[in-house]
Write an enzyme that holds these catalytic residues in place. Structure first.
Site, PDB file in Angstrom:
ATOM      1  N   ARG A   1      -3.361  -9.738   6.008  1.00 13.93           N
ATOM      2  CA  ARG A   1      -3.958  -8.409   6.213  1.00 13.93           C
ATOM      3  C   ARG A   1      -5.134  -8.462   7.176  1.00 13.93           C
ATOM      4  O   ARG A   1      -5.233  -7.644   8.096  1.00 13.93           O
ATOM      5  CB  ARG A   1      -4.386  -7.794   4.884  1.00 13.93           C
TER       6      ARG A   1
ATOM      7  N   ASN B   1      -1.585  -5.009   0.551  1.00 12.14           N
ATOM      8  CA  ASN B   1      -0.671  -5.795  -0.271  1.00 12.14           C
ATOM      9  C   ASN B   1       0.076  -4.857  -1.204  1.00 12.14           C
ATOM     10  O   ASN B   1      -0.509  -3.913  -1.736  1.00 12.14           O
ATOM     11  CB  ASN B   1      -1.429  -6.816  -1.119  1.00 12.14           C
TER      12      ASN B   1
END
Length: 89
Positions: free
Chosen positions: A18, A36
């Site tokens: 990320r 996520n």
């Protein structure tokens, strides 16, 4: 302006996916987010220049060094969902 939603499967959680995606997206001038998901995937929404989204899509096929991308799914998205910057959730 364009937008796309990506779902990235493989070893993509716990490997800085990320944060690395945010760095790539910001360098490309894109807005959106990387989150996520409970099923182990990462969801990425990117909005901005179509060519920049394509460059991000190429990067998402492999991700950062410790990641392993098994599958990249791309869906259309609404650029209004992207927000003002690029966030990690």
């Amino acid at each position: 302006m364009s937008a796309a939603r990506f779902f990235v499967s493989g070893k993509v959680q716990g490997v800085w996916f990320r944060a690395s995606t945010r760095e790539q997206a910001q360098a490309l001038g894109l807005r959106g987010y990387a989150n996520n998901l409970a099923d182990g995937r990462v969801e990425v929404l990117a909005a901005g220049d179509a060519a920049a989204i394509e460059r991000l899509a190429q990067w998402l096929t492999h991700g950062p060094p410790n990641a392993r991308v098994d599958r990249l799914q791309r869906d259309p998205a609404d650029e209004a969902d992207a927000g003002p910057g690029f966030l990690c959730g």
